[in-house]
Scaffold this motif. Structure first.
Motif, PDB file in Angstrom:
ATOM      1  N   ARG A 121       0.843  -1.205   0.000  1.00  0.00           N
ATOM      2  CA  ARG A 121       0.000   0.000   0.000  1.00  0.00           C
ATOM      3  C   ARG A 121       0.876   1.252   0.000  1.00  0.00           C
ATOM      4  NH1 ARG A 121      -3.624  -2.005   5.037  1.00  0.00           N
ATOM      5  NH2 ARG A 121      -5.232  -3.229   3.968  1.00  0.00           N
ATOM      6  N   MET A 122       1.934   1.235   0.799  1.00  0.00           N
ATOM      7  CA  MET A 122       2.843   2.382   0.861  1.00  0.00           C
ATOM      8  C   MET A 122       3.561   2.589  -0.464  1.00  0.00           C
ATOM      9  SD  MET A 122       4.363   1.645   4.679  1.00  0.00           S
ATOM     10  CE  MET A 122       5.277   3.171   4.897  1.00  0.00           C
ATOM     11  N   LEU A 123       3.881   1.488  -1.146  1.00  0.00           N
ATOM     12  CA  LEU A 123       4.490   1.596  -2.467  1.00  0.00           C
ATOM     13  C   LEU A 123       3.523   2.247  -3.442  1.00  0.00           C
ATOM     14  CD1 LEU A 123       6.909   0.960  -4.283  1.00  0.00           C
ATOM     15  CD2 LEU A 123       5.924  -1.298  -4.680  1.00  0.00           C
ATOM     16  N   ASP A 124       2.261   1.838  -3.404  1.00  0.00           N
ATOM     17  CA  ASP A 124       1.245   2.451  -4.257  1.00  0.00           C
ATOM     18  C   ASP A 124       1.101   3.941  -3.970  1.00  0.00           C
ATOM     19  OD1 ASP A 124       0.383   0.314  -5.880  1.00  0.00           O
ATOM     20  OD2 ASP A 124      -0.914  -0.464  -4.299  1.00  0.00           O
ATOM     21  N   ALA A 125       1.239   4.314  -2.701  1.00  0.00           N
ATOM     22  CA  ALA A 125       1.084   5.713  -2.299  1.00  0.00           C
ATOM     23  C   ALA A 125       2.340   6.540  -2.531  1.00  0.00           C
ATOM     24  CB  ALA A 125       0.689   5.781  -0.828  1.00  0.00           C
ATOM     25  N   GLY A 126       3.425   5.870  -2.925  1.00  0.00           N
ATOM     26  CA  GLY A 126       4.668   6.568  -3.173  1.00  0.00           C
ATOM     27  C   GLY A 126       5.410   6.999  -1.918  1.00  0.00           C
ATOM     28  N   ILE A 127       5.153   6.330  -0.794  1.00  0.00           N
ATOM     29  CA  ILE A 127       5.791   6.725   0.467  1.00  0.00           C
ATOM     30  C   ILE A 127       6.663   5.617   1.054  1.00  0.00           C
ATOM     31  CG2 ILE A 127       3.991   8.396   1.048  1.00  0.00           C
ATOM     32  CD1 ILE A 127       2.802   6.331   2.946  1.00  0.00           C
ATOM     33  N   GLN A 128       6.816   4.512   0.327  1.00  0.00           N
ATOM     34  CA  GLN A 128       7.660   3.440   0.847  1.00  0.00           C
ATOM     35  C   GLN A 128       9.130   3.833   0.752  1.00  0.00           C
ATOM     36  OE1 GLN A 128       9.374  -0.941  -0.094  1.00  0.00           O
ATOM     37  NE2 GLN A 128       7.734  -0.238  -1.393  1.00  0.00           N
ATOM     38  N   ARG A 129       9.860   3.582   1.817  1.00  0.00           N
ATOM     39  CA  ARG A 129      11.304   3.854   1.857  1.00  0.00           C
ATOM     40  C   ARG A 129      12.057   2.534   2.068  1.00  0.00           C
ATOM     41  NH1 ARG A 129       9.256   7.732   5.395  1.00  0.00           N
ATOM     42  NH2 ARG A 129      10.202   6.651   7.188  1.00  0.00           N
ATOM     43  N   ASP A 130      13.371   2.598   1.947  1.00  0.00           N
ATOM     44  CA  ASP A 130      14.199   1.401   2.081  1.00  0.00           C
ATOM     45  C   ASP A 130      13.902   0.652   3.373  1.00  0.00           C
ATOM     46  OD1 ASP A 130      15.442   1.891  -0.303  1.00  0.00           O
ATOM     47  OD2 ASP A 130      17.313   2.634   0.562  1.00  0.00           O
ATOM     48  N   GLU A 131      13.791   1.388   4.463  1.00  0.00           N
ATOM     49  CA  GLU A 131      13.610   0.745   5.754  1.00  0.00           C
ATOM     50  C   GLU A 131      12.268   0.017   5.876  1.00  0.00           C
ATOM     51  OE1 GLU A 131      13.107   5.289   6.502  1.00  0.00           O
ATOM     52  OE2 GLU A 131      14.350   3.946   5.274  1.00  0.00           O
ATOM     53  N   HIS A 132      11.267   0.460   5.115  1.00  0.00           N
ATOM     54  CA  HIS A 132       9.972  -0.210   5.173  1.00  0.00           C
ATOM     55  C   HIS A 132      10.056  -1.608   4.553  1.00  0.00           C
ATOM     56  CE1 HIS A 132       8.356   4.137   5.185  1.00  0.00           C
ATOM     57  NE2 HIS A 132       8.340   3.677   6.427  1.00  0.00           N
ATOM     58  N   SER A 133      10.612  -1.683   3.349  1.00  0.00           N
ATOM     59  CA  SER A 133      10.741  -2.994   2.704  1.00  0.00           C
ATOM     60  C   SER A 133      11.776  -3.852   3.423  1.00  0.00           C
ATOM     61  CB  SER A 133      11.111  -2.831   1.222  1.00  0.00           C
ATOM     62  OG  SER A 133      12.284  -2.071   1.064  1.00  0.00           O
ATOM     63  N   ALA A 134      12.806  -3.220   4.000  1.00  0.00           N
ATOM     64  CA  ALA A 134      13.827  -3.982   4.719  1.00  0.00           C
ATOM     65  C   ALA A 134      13.248  -4.638   5.967  1.00  0.00           C
ATOM     66  CB  ALA A 134      14.990  -3.070   5.091  1.00  0.00           C
ATOM     67  N   LEU A 135      12.423  -3.906   6.707  1.00  0.00           N
ATOM     68  CA  LEU A 135      11.820  -4.485   7.906  1.00  0.00           C
ATOM     69  C   LEU A 135      10.911  -5.647   7.540  1.00  0.00           C
ATOM     70  CD1 LEU A 135      11.308  -4.417  10.958  1.00  0.00           C
ATOM     71  CD2 LEU A 135       9.471  -2.758  10.531  1.00  0.00           C
ATOM     72  N   ALA A 136      10.149  -5.480   6.463  1.00  0.00           N
ATOM     73  CA  ALA A 136       9.256  -6.556   6.033  1.00  0.00           C
ATOM     74  C   ALA A 136      10.048  -7.793   5.636  1.00  0.00           C
ATOM     75  CB  ALA A 136       8.384  -6.083   4.873  1.00  0.00           C
ATOM     76  N   LYS A 137      11.104  -7.600   4.860  1.00  0.00           N
ATOM     77  CA  LYS A 137      11.878  -8.752   4.410  1.00  0.00           C
ATOM     78  C   LYS A 137      12.521  -9.469   5.591  1.00  0.00           C
ATOM     79  CE  LYS A 137      14.895 -11.503   2.299  1.00  0.00           C
ATOM     80  NZ  LYS A 137      15.943 -12.354   2.907  1.00  0.00           N
ATOM     81  N   ALA A 138      13.112  -8.710   6.523  1.00  0.00           N
ATOM     82  CA  ALA A 138      13.767  -9.319   7.675  1.00  0.00           C
ATOM     83  C   ALA A 138      12.779 -10.086   8.540  1.00  0.00           C
ATOM     84  CB  ALA A 138      14.469  -8.245   8.503  1.00  0.00           C
ATOM     85  N   PHE A 139      11.649  -9.487   8.831  1.00  0.00           N
ATOM     86  CA  PHE A 139      10.662 -10.101   9.708  1.00  0.00           C
ATOM     87  C   PHE A 139       9.985 -11.294   9.050  1.00  0.00           C
ATOM     88  CE2 PHE A 139       6.306 -10.564  11.228  1.00  0.00           C
ATOM     89  CZ  PHE A 139       6.486 -10.639  12.608  1.00  0.00           C
ATOM     90  N   VAL A 140       9.504 -11.088   7.830  1.00  0.00           N
ATOM     91  CA  VAL A 140       8.699 -12.113   7.175  1.00  0.00           C
ATOM     92  C   VAL A 140       9.529 -13.353   6.855  1.00  0.00           C
ATOM     93  CG1 VAL A 140       7.359 -12.631   5.110  1.00  0.00           C
ATOM     94  CG2 VAL A 140       7.028 -10.457   6.286  1.00  0.00           C
ATOM     95  N   SER A 141      10.753 -13.174   6.382  1.00  0.00           N
ATOM     96  CA  SER A 141      11.576 -14.348   6.057  1.00  0.00           C
ATOM     97  C   SER A 141      11.935 -15.127   7.319  1.00  0.00           C
ATOM     98  CB  SER A 141      12.828 -13.934   5.295  1.00  0.00           C
ATOM     99  OG  SER A 141      13.657 -13.087   6.068  1.00  0.00           O
TER     100      SER A 141
END
Length: 390
Positions: free
Chosen positions: A310-330
């Motif tokens: 959703r944040m990517l669609d809104a144009g507000i996603q930053r490196d740390e947002h995707s990084a936290l998701a990747k670290a946590f989810v994996s």
């Protein structure tokens, strides 16, 4: 679209009707065409090339680019496509991610209008298979500073020298996006390198215990000459490379969730049928505890992936947002597949029962697109304002 059992909170409901229809088509294809053959190909460490036309017809190569998308769609939809693929087979999903997210993504982000027009449609149709040549034998997490492959300008051409490792699709690709350091200014640049170019060689990495369908390669570039027209003009430094990785890192989170869901649903079906002490083992308290822990991990991870998209669609996603998701989810996926295997006892390590493959594949997902530790440091820098990178 009917929800599957791993989507306990019904996140699929926010897809538009057109997106939901497309996701249902993907699910049908992967259930009927991929699932029956995936284990055999995984066991043999071979790639099922016959699937490529069907994957392309579903619009799974380049859904985000104007030149190749079937319809305008959200990042949440694109993540859901990844989840549906990984739920059946993470390796085929990984192949698609390399083709669409990394190879086509590099051209989409860094290419000229002419390059996009030439390459993206051919890759979207599956006519041209791509790979992404960033990681090197001695440079993985430290690629930003440690990349050694060189690019030297000679008139209207560039001469590339160096080596790459763990390059997905490397032995089956028609082109590889090679990242190399310009010897003139020290900046990282990107090149579209046809694999038939003299001096280019790719050797399959054998003996993998994870993502066995994906043909990872060691690549050698020995005085490889490419025309300047194959240089990606909008890639001027490693920060531009990071833009591609930022987009794909969120997708890896979806891949991890899909892989975990595949293991959970196989275990759930097994525990409903397997009987011990005169009753299905799914009725035993300890087994239910394992299954609920799996579902909790999946639900939390899916919520995080949906929000990052959703944040990517809104144009507000930053490196740390995707990084936290990747670290946590994996990390949670790694736990989930282990609990799913545990719920199935000894049968959990046999490929035919549906958990052993995602159990093994979770190990690759845990490491690629940035290890947990490196993604943790990206987030740590963001929240403290202090970089802890060595």
């Amino acid at each position: 679209m009917t929800a599957f059992e791993g989507d306990f909170y019904g996140f699929h409901a926010e897809l538009t009707d057109r997106e939901a229809e497309s996701v249902a088509e993907i699910r049908q294809f992967f259930e009927t065409e991929v699932r029956p053959i995936a284990t055999d190909y995984w066991n043999r460490a071979e790639f099922p090339h016959q699937l490529v036309p069907g994957i392309a017809a579903l619009g799974l190569f380049g859904p985000e680019w104007e030149e190749t998308r079937r319809f305008a769609s959200s990042a949440v939809y694109q993540g859901w496509c990844t989840l549906e693929m990984a739920r059946v087979d993470a390796s085929v999903c990984g192949f698609t991610a390399v083709q669409s997210g990394l190879a086509m993504g590099s051209i989409g982000v860094g290419g000229s209008a002419a390059q996009r027009a030439e390459w993206l449609p051919r890759m979207a149709s599956g006519e041209v298979i791509g790979a992404f040549g960033l990681t090197e034998p001695l440079s993985g997490s430290d690629t930003a500073r440690g990349l050694q492959t060189s690019a030297t300008r000679q008139g209207d051409t560039w001469v590339l020298n160096g080596a790459k490792r763990w390059i997905g699709n490397g032995t089956i690709a028609d082109v590889v996006i090679v990242w190399a350091r310009d010897t003139a200014d020290g900046q990282v640049k990107g090149f579209i390198v046809p694999t038939t170019t003299p001096g280019f060689s790719a050797t399959k990495i054998e003996g993998k215990l994870s993502f066995r369908l994906i043909q990872n390669a060691d690549i050698v570039l020995d005085e490889v000459v490419v025309a300047d027209e194959l240089r990606l003009p909008n890639i001027r430094s490693f920060s531009d490379t990071a833009t591609v990785l930022r987009l794909t890192r969120a997708g890896v989170g979806w891949l991890a969730v899909g892989n975990a869901i595949g293991a959970y649903e196989a275990a759930l079906a097994y525990t409903r049928e397997r009987r011990q002490f005169g009753a299905p083992i799914g009725g035993h308290q300890l087994v239910q505890d394992l299954l609920v822990k799996c579902l909790a991990n999946i639900t939390a991870s899916l919520a995080m992936c949906v929000q990052v998209s959703r944040m990517l669609d809104a144009g507000i996603q930053r490196d740390e947002h995707s990084a936290l998701a990747k670290a946590f989810v994996s990390s949670r996926a790694r736990e989930t597949v282990a609990w799913a295997r545990e719920a199935m006892g000894g049968n959990g390590i046999v490929l035919d029962y549906g958990v052993a493959k995602p159990f093994a594949d979770a190990e690759a997902i845990y490491s690629f697109e940035g290890t947990r530790e490196m993604n943790t440091l990206i987030v740590g820098r963001a929240i403290t304002g202090v970089a802890a990178f060595v």
